[in-house]
Motif scaffolding. Structure first.
Motif, mmCIF file in Angstrom:
data_model
loop_
_atom_site.group_PDB
_atom_site.id
_atom_site.type_symbol
_atom_site.label_atom_id
_atom_site.label_comp_id
_atom_site.label_asym_id
_atom_site.label_seq_id
_atom_site.Cartn_x
_atom_site.Cartn_y
_atom_site.Cartn_z
ATOM 1 N N LYS A 188 0.840 -1.185 0.000
ATOM 2 C CA LYS A 188 0.000 0.000 0.000
ATOM 3 C C LYS A 188 0.883 1.244 0.000
ATOM 4 C CE LYS A 188 -4.434 0.614 2.107
ATOM 5 N NZ LYS A 188 -5.197 0.661 3.324
ATOM 6 N N VAL A 189 0.470 2.267 -0.727
ATOM 7 C CA VAL A 189 1.218 3.524 -0.772
ATOM 8 C C VAL A 189 0.807 4.372 0.431
ATOM 9 C CG1 VAL A 189 1.653 5.608 -2.112
ATOM 10 C CG2 VAL A 189 1.292 3.436 -3.284
ATOM 11 N N PRO A 190 1.774 4.814 1.230
ATOM 12 C CA PRO A 190 1.402 5.644 2.379
ATOM 13 C C PRO A 190 0.915 7.017 1.909
ATOM 14 C CG PRO A 190 3.780 5.489 2.189
ATOM 15 C CD PRO A 190 3.206 4.582 1.150
ATOM 16 N N SER A 191 -0.043 7.532 2.643
ATOM 17 C CA SER A 191 -0.580 8.844 2.269
ATOM 18 C C SER A 191 -0.016 9.898 3.221
ATOM 19 C CB SER A 191 -2.104 8.840 2.332
ATOM 20 O OG SER A 191 -2.525 8.599 3.652
ATOM 21 N N PHE A 192 0.426 10.990 2.637
ATOM 22 C CA PHE A 192 0.970 12.106 3.403
ATOM 23 C C PHE A 192 0.145 13.340 3.115
ATOM 24 C CE2 PHE A 192 4.646 9.362 2.725
ATOM 25 C CZ PHE A 192 5.122 9.232 4.013
ATOM 26 N N ASP A 193 -0.209 14.057 4.157
ATOM 27 C CA ASP A 193 -0.921 15.322 3.991
ATOM 28 C C ASP A 193 -0.042 16.429 4.562
ATOM 29 O OD1 ASP A 193 -2.857 17.149 3.392
ATOM 30 O OD2 ASP A 193 -3.969 16.826 5.263
ATOM 31 N N VAL A 194 0.598 17.154 3.669
ATOM 32 C CA VAL A 194 1.516 18.208 4.088
ATOM 33 C C VAL A 194 0.967 19.593 3.769
ATOM 34 C CG1 VAL A 194 3.554 16.764 3.915
ATOM 35 C CG2 VAL A 194 2.771 18.028 1.924
ATOM 36 N N THR A 195 -0.284 19.669 3.347
ATOM 37 C CA THR A 195 -0.828 20.965 2.941
ATOM 38 C C THR A 195 -0.854 21.971 4.095
ATOM 39 O OG1 THR A 195 -3.060 20.138 3.350
ATOM 40 C CG2 THR A 195 -2.243 20.014 1.098
ATOM 41 N N ALA A 196 -1.181 21.519 5.294
ATOM 42 C CA ALA A 196 -1.233 22.438 6.436
ATOM 43 C C ALA A 196 0.147 23.009 6.737
ATOM 44 C CB ALA A 196 -1.787 21.716 7.660
ATOM 45 N N LYS A 197 1.161 22.163 6.675
ATOM 46 C CA LYS A 197 2.514 22.647 6.947
ATOM 47 C C LYS A 197 3.004 23.600 5.866
ATOM 48 C CE LYS A 197 4.050 18.745 9.715
ATOM 49 N NZ LYS A 197 5.031 17.673 9.873
ATOM 50 N N VAL A 198 2.663 23.310 4.618
ATOM 51 C CA VAL A 198 3.085 24.183 3.518
ATOM 52 C C VAL A 198 2.413 25.543 3.634
ATOM 53 C CG1 VAL A 198 2.988 24.500 1.015
ATOM 54 C CG2 VAL A 198 3.642 22.286 1.966
ATOM 55 N N LEU A 199 1.103 25.555 3.897
ATOM 56 C CA LEU A 199 0.388 26.820 4.051
ATOM 57 C C LEU A 199 0.905 27.619 5.242
ATOM 58 C CD1 LEU A 199 -3.256 25.723 3.230
ATOM 59 C CD2 LEU A 199 -1.738 27.122 1.831
ATOM 60 N N GLN A 200 1.231 26.928 6.332
ATOM 61 C CA GLN A 200 1.781 27.610 7.506
ATOM 62 C C GLN A 200 3.137 28.228 7.165
ATOM 63 O OE1 GLN A 200 2.615 24.977 10.739
ATOM 64 N NE2 GLN A 200 2.975 26.619 12.209
ATOM 65 N N ARG A 201 3.954 27.512 6.405
ATOM 66 C CA ARG A 201 5.272 28.036 6.012
ATOM 67 C C ARG A 201 5.127 29.254 5.102
ATOM 68 N NH1 ARG A 201 10.722 26.189 6.643
ATOM 69 N NH2 ARG A 201 11.892 27.701 5.449
ATOM 70 N N ILE A 202 4.176 29.226 4.188
ATOM 71 C CA ILE A 202 3.957 30.362 3.281
ATOM 72 C C ILE A 202 3.500 31.578 4.066
ATOM 73 C CG2 ILE A 202 2.476 31.223 1.426
ATOM 74 C CD1 ILE A 202 2.545 28.386 0.250
ATOM 75 N N ARG A 203 2.595 31.388 5.005
ATOM 76 C CA ARG A 203 2.122 32.512 5.826
ATOM 77 C C ARG A 203 3.252 33.079 6.678
ATOM 78 N NH1 ARG A 203 -2.823 29.009 7.117
ATOM 79 N NH2 ARG A 203 -4.251 29.599 5.464
ATOM 80 N N PHE A 204 4.102 32.210 7.197
ATOM 81 C CA PHE A 204 5.228 32.659 8.019
ATOM 82 C C PHE A 204 6.202 33.492 7.185
ATOM 83 C CE2 PHE A 204 9.495 31.833 9.806
ATOM 84 C CZ PHE A 204 9.310 32.427 11.038
ATOM 85 N N GLU A 205 6.466 33.064 5.956
ATOM 86 C CA GLU A 205 7.379 33.811 5.090
ATOM 87 C C GLU A 205 6.777 35.158 4.690
ATOM 88 O OE1 GLU A 205 8.540 31.333 1.870
ATOM 89 O OE2 GLU A 205 9.760 30.027 3.139
ATOM 90 N N GLU A 206 5.466 35.232 4.501
ATOM 91 C CA GLU A 206 4.826 36.510 4.182
ATOM 92 C C GLU A 206 4.923 37.466 5.366
ATOM 93 O OE1 GLU A 206 0.865 35.557 3.027
ATOM 94 O OE2 GLU A 206 1.448 34.939 1.008
ATOM 95 N N ALA A 207 4.793 36.946 6.573
ATOM 96 C CA ALA A 207 4.896 37.787 7.763
ATOM 97 C C ALA A 207 6.328 38.292 7.937
ATOM 98 C CB ALA A 207 4.461 37.007 8.995
ATOM 99 N N GLU A 208 7.298 37.466 7.597
ATOM 100 C CA GLU A 208 8.702 37.867 7.708
ATOM 101 C C GLU A 208 9.072 38.920 6.675
ATOM 102 O OE1 GLU A 208 11.264 34.528 7.381
ATOM 103 O OE2 GLU A 208 11.347 34.223 9.525
ATOM 104 N N SER A 209 8.402 38.914 5.532
ATOM 105 C CA SER A 209 8.789 39.831 4.457
ATOM 106 C C SER A 209 8.599 41.294 4.863
ATOM 107 C CB SER A 209 7.995 39.520 3.187
ATOM 108 O OG SER A 209 6.622 39.807 3.374
ATOM 109 N N ALA A 210 7.647 41.597 5.734
ATOM 110 C CA ALA A 210 7.447 42.973 6.186
ATOM 111 C C ALA A 210 8.646 43.441 7.007
ATOM 112 C CB ALA A 210 6.165 43.079 7.008
ATOM 113 N N GLY A 211 9.192 42.593 7.843
ATOM 114 C CA GLY A 211 10.369 42.941 8.628
ATOM 115 C C GLY A 211 11.600 43.077 7.749
ATOM 116 N N ILE A 212 11.674 42.273 6.716
ATOM 117 C CA ILE A 212 12.830 42.316 5.813
ATOM 118 C C ILE A 212 12.815 43.604 4.999
ATOM 119 C CG2 ILE A 212 13.840 41.209 3.787
ATOM 120 C CD1 ILE A 212 13.052 38.524 5.008
#
Length: 87
Positions: free
Chosen positions: A18-42
């Motif tokens: 069986k192929v294992p299923s991975f759901d990484v969408t929440a982590k990817v979206l959290q990372r994108i939001r974190f990078e957008e928040a950092e861009s204001a400080g940069i």
């Protein structure tokens, strides 16, 4: 031939797994939001760094001119006489 049969056996076993299923969408979206928040400080940091670089360039430009006049004694004869009026 034994190697080929071993590969065929492994391929059949892999097809049955069986192929294992991975759901990484929440982590990817959290990372994108974190990078957008950092861009204001940069942006603020980049603006401060740009102003500092311009100020350093201006000071460097005037320092080189002053250093040339100090290191060359003949420059004293070529510079115009600056008079300071006391009265």
């Amino acid at each position: 031939m034994d190697t080929l049969r071993a590969f065929e056996k492994l391929a059949k076993q892999a097809q049955g797994e069986k192929v294992p299923s991975f759901d990484v969408t929440a982590k990817v979206l959290q990372r994108i939001r974190f990078e957008e928040a950092e861009s204001a400080g940069i942006v603020a940091f980049e603006l401060f760094a740009s102003i500092s670089a311009v100020a350093a360039s201006v000071v460097g430009y005037f320092s080189i001119g002053a250093l040339r006049s100090v290191t060359s004694p003949l420059m004293q004869f070529l510079t115009p006489l600056q008079e300071v009026r006391i009265w």
